[in-house]
Design an enzyme around this catalytic site. Structure first.
Site, short mmCIF file in Angstrom:
data_model
loop_
_atom_site.label_atom_id
_atom_site.label_comp_id
_atom_site.label_asym_id
_atom_site.label_seq_id
_atom_site.Cartn_x
_atom_site.Cartn_y
_atom_site.Cartn_z
N ARG A 177 0.82 -1.22 0.00
CA ARG A 177 0.00 0.00 0.00
C ARG A 177 0.86 1.27 0.00
O ARG A 177 0.50 2.27 0.60
CB ARG A 177 -0.94 0.04 1.21
CG ARG A 177 -1.92 -1.09 1.31
CD ARG A 177 -3.00 -0.98 0.22
NE ARG A 177 -4.11 -1.87 0.51
CZ ARG A 177 -4.15 -3.17 0.18
NH1 ARG A 177 -3.14 -3.73 -0.46
NH2 ARG A 177 -5.20 -3.89 0.46
N CYS A 224 -11.07 -0.21 3.14
CA CYS A 224 -10.53 -0.51 4.47
C CYS A 224 -10.00 0.76 5.13
O CYS A 224 -9.27 1.53 4.51
CB CYS A 224 -9.42 -1.55 4.38
SG CYS A 224 -10.05 -3.22 4.14
P1 FAD Z 1 -8.27 8.76 -4.31
O1 FAD Z 1 -9.13 8.10 -3.28
O2 FAD Z 1 -8.88 9.77 -5.18
O3 FAD Z 1 -7.00 9.38 -3.61
C1 FAD Z 1 -6.25 8.62 -2.70
C2 FAD Z 1 -4.84 9.21 -2.63
O4 FAD Z 1 -4.21 9.05 -3.90
C3 FAD Z 1 -4.86 10.72 -2.37
O5 FAD Z 1 -3.74 11.06 -1.61
C4 FAD Z 1 -4.75 11.31 -3.74
O6 FAD Z 1 -4.22 12.61 -3.73
C5 FAD Z 1 -3.80 10.32 -4.40
N1 FAD Z 1 -3.93 10.31 -5.85
C6 FAD Z 1 -5.04 10.15 -6.59
N2 FAD Z 1 -4.74 10.21 -7.89
C7 FAD Z 1 -3.42 10.41 -7.98
C8 FAD Z 1 -2.50 10.57 -9.05
N3 FAD Z 1 -2.90 10.56 -10.34
N4 FAD Z 1 -1.19 10.76 -8.75
C9 FAD Z 1 -0.75 10.81 -7.47
N5 FAD Z 1 -1.58 10.67 -6.42
C10 FAD Z 1 -2.90 10.46 -6.67
N6 FAD Z 1 -7.56 -0.69 -1.92
C11 FAD Z 1 -6.70 -1.72 -2.04
O7 FAD Z 1 -5.47 -1.51 -2.04
N7 FAD Z 1 -7.17 -3.00 -2.18
C12 FAD Z 1 -8.47 -3.29 -2.20
O8 FAD Z 1 -8.85 -4.46 -2.33
C13 FAD Z 1 -9.39 -2.21 -2.12
N8 FAD Z 1 -10.73 -2.44 -2.15
C14 FAD Z 1 -11.59 -1.40 -2.06
C15 FAD Z 1 -12.97 -1.66 -2.13
C16 FAD Z 1 -13.87 -0.60 -2.06
C17 FAD Z 1 -15.34 -0.89 -2.16
C18 FAD Z 1 -13.40 0.73 -1.92
C19 FAD Z 1 -14.35 1.88 -1.87
C20 FAD Z 1 -12.05 0.99 -1.83
C21 FAD Z 1 -11.13 -0.07 -1.89
N9 FAD Z 1 -9.75 0.14 -1.80
C22 FAD Z 1 -8.89 -0.90 -1.95
C23 FAD Z 1 -9.23 1.49 -1.51
C24 FAD Z 1 -8.94 2.37 -2.74
O9 FAD Z 1 -9.62 1.88 -3.88
C25 FAD Z 1 -7.43 2.44 -3.03
O10 FAD Z 1 -6.76 3.03 -1.94
C26 FAD Z 1 -7.08 3.23 -4.30
O11 FAD Z 1 -5.70 3.17 -4.50
C27 FAD Z 1 -7.51 4.70 -4.25
O12 FAD Z 1 -7.36 5.22 -5.56
P2 FAD Z 1 -8.21 6.48 -6.07
O13 FAD Z 1 -7.87 6.71 -7.48
O14 FAD Z 1 -9.63 6.29 -5.75
O15 FAD Z 1 -7.56 7.62 -5.19
N1 EPU Z 2 -11.88 -10.86 9.87
C1 EPU Z 2 -12.57 -10.91 11.04
N2 EPU Z 2 -13.53 -9.97 11.28
C2 EPU Z 2 -13.81 -8.97 10.41
C3 EPU Z 2 -13.09 -8.90 9.21
C4 EPU Z 2 -12.13 -9.86 8.95
O1 EPU Z 2 -12.32 -11.79 11.87
O2 EPU Z 2 -14.67 -8.15 10.71
C5 EPU Z 2 -10.88 -11.88 9.58
C6 EPU Z 2 -11.33 -12.77 8.40
O3 EPU Z 2 -12.17 -13.81 8.85
C7 EPU Z 2 -10.01 -13.27 7.86
C8 EPU Z 2 -9.03 -12.13 8.15
O4 EPU Z 2 -9.66 -11.31 9.15
O5 EPU Z 2 -9.57 -14.41 8.56
C9 EPU Z 2 -8.71 -11.31 6.90
O6 EPU Z 2 -9.91 -10.72 6.39
P1 EPU Z 2 -10.15 -10.53 4.82
O7 EPU Z 2 -9.96 -11.84 4.13
O8 EPU Z 2 -11.45 -9.84 4.64
O9 EPU Z 2 -8.98 -9.62 4.35
P2 EPU Z 2 -8.46 -8.26 4.92
O10 EPU Z 2 -7.04 -8.45 5.31
O11 EPU Z 2 -9.37 -7.71 5.95
C10 EPU Z 2 -7.51 -7.36 2.68
C11 EPU Z 2 -7.35 -5.96 2.17
C12 EPU Z 2 -8.55 -5.57 1.32
C13 EPU Z 2 -8.71 -6.56 0.19
C14 EPU Z 2 -8.94 -7.96 0.80
C15 EPU Z 2 -9.12 -9.04 -0.24
C16 EPU Z 2 -6.07 -4.54 3.70
C17 EPU Z 2 -6.14 -3.52 4.78
N3 EPU Z 2 -7.25 -5.03 3.27
O12 EPU Z 2 -8.57 -7.33 3.61
O13 EPU Z 2 -8.26 -4.29 0.76
O14 EPU Z 2 -9.82 -6.23 -0.62
O15 EPU Z 2 -7.78 -8.28 1.62
O16 EPU Z 2 -7.93 -9.32 -0.87
O17 EPU Z 2 -4.99 -4.89 3.23
C18 EPU Z 2 -8.49 -1.94 1.10
O18 EPU Z 2 -7.25 -1.93 1.19
O19 EPU Z 2 -9.20 -0.90 1.14
C19 EPU Z 2 -9.15 -3.24 0.94
C20 EPU Z 2 -10.45 -3.37 0.89
#
Ligand code: FAD
Ligand code: EPU
Length: 315
Positions: A177, A224
């Protein structure tokens, strides 16, 4: 907070469209007050926009923006900076390895991942389901345990306060991240490094990565809240602290997954902040925020970072 906005929408000197807009509409949480949004579609417009304090907004999928908005310009990449050229570059591609043309930082990641699957190009399928723009996803190195953005990057073009730089992943100290790209620097375009693979195999891996997020809430959320500390996940720690279902105002710690805060409708940034504070207070170990708070501890209008901070600058 006061902002010195122009009274109505206008075109900047270089032709960027500038509008005073509520930022809530650009975020997946649906929270955030007004700011002057600069829609920039080329490098000249970007340079003009970056001449005053600014922030860069991507897909808004990791942002909690104050109800009062932000006083800085908010830059949004559009036009050619939100377009993609997936044609393999003949000079850089060979065998099964492909390097694409430029993909704009403003390109939506979900559509890109789908297009790569159809073409039979792998390396980014682990990022399926992340509702980001390419630039934001690169800046965060967004990913899942099935893969992350840096698995598929060849070259990055970055606008810095000292001008445009072209770097490779090896020039950056990237990790979980974290791209290592300083704040205030804008990922304008990237070239992707991909592998020819049967489309059905890419699809199978996408399905696997998608299955891992089945338990995530479907409501408005910025994903998250906290990064996973080493070992055990943040979601599990918050869950074990008994906080699932806790509500402040119209924000809720999701019953489905404790590391997600959702907007029940009409939530404010203050509601979300209160839940974040509560989580930090109740969970025994220090948690690092994944969300960006605007303005706040992740203020991007901080002092520009000197180009000398780069590990190296290729030609
Ligand atoms: P923004 O939210 O618009 O901005 C986030 C940061 O990035 C800010 O500091 C912004 O200034 C900067 N930024 C944006 N664009 C640029 C650019 N062009 N150049 C430089 N900096 C920039 N994240 C995960 O890692 N894994 C997941 O599985 C995941 N699942 C998600 C699920 C949901 C439903 C949601 C809502 C979010 C999830 N996220 C996940 C979080 C999010 O999608 C990521 O952090 C993503 O990288 C944010 O990108 P964005 O373009 O939306 O950035
Ligand atoms: N768990 C709990 N309680 C909860 C949530 C999770 O006990 O309320 C336990 C689950 O049962 C599991 C473990 O925690 O054993 C891990 O949970 P999960 O599989 O949901 O993955 P996570 O580590 O919580 C990460 C990323 C997500 C990404 C998923 C799927 C981070 C902070 N989160 O979640 O990324 O989508 O894996 O790959 O790294 C994001 O970064 O915004 C994000 C959504």
């Amino acid at each position: 907070m006061t902002a010195d906005f122009q009274s109505k929408d206008f075109q900047s000197k270089t032709g960027a469209r500038v509008e005073l807009l509520p930022l809530a509409r650009f975020t997946t949480l649906g929270v955030g007050g007004e700011a002057e949004v600069w829609f920039v579609s080329n490098h000249e417009q970007l340079a003009e926009a970056m001449a005053q304090p600014y922030r860069i907004l991507g897909g808004g999928s990791n942002l909690v923006i104050a109800d009062a908005g932000v006083p800085e310009r908010v830059i949004r990449l559009s036009g050619p900076l939100a377009e993609r050229d997936l044609t393999p570059d003949p000079e850089l591609s060979g065998g099964d390895g492909i390097v694409t043309g430029w993909v704009g930082g403003g390109v939506p990641l979900p559509g890109l991942v789908r297009a790569l699957q159809k073409l039979g190009y792998s390396n980014l399928e682990g990022t399926v389901g992340i509702p980001a723009q390419v630039g934001g996803a690169v800046w965060m190195n967004a990913g899942t345990r099935y893969g992350e953005m840096f698995d598929g990057l060849h070259t990055l073009e970055i606008a810095t306060p000292d001008g445009l730089k072209v770097v490779t992943p090896d020039d950056l100290r990237w990790g979980y991240r974290d791209s290592g790209i300083p704040r205030n620097h804008i990922v304008t375009r990237v070239r992707l490094k991909l592998q020819r693979t049967a489309p059905e195999d890419v699809l199978a891996r996408m399905t696997l990565a998608d299955t891992a997020r089945k338990g995530q809430p479907k409501m408005k959320t910025p994903g998250c809240a906290f990064k996973n500390p080493g070992g055990v996940g943040a979601g599990r720690l918050i869950d074990e602290a008994g906080l699932k279902g806790t509500r402040v105002g119209n924000a809720l710690i999701a019953p489905e997954h404790a590391n997600f805060i959702v907007n029940l409708g009409g939530a404010t940034a203050a509601d979300v902040h209160a839940l974040l504070d509560l989580i930090r207070e109740r969970v025994g170990v220090p948690l690092e925020l994944e969300y960006e708070l605007w303005p706040g501890e992740a203020d991007r209008s901080a002092t520009p970072v000197a180009a000398s901070q780069w590990a190296a600058e290729p030609e």
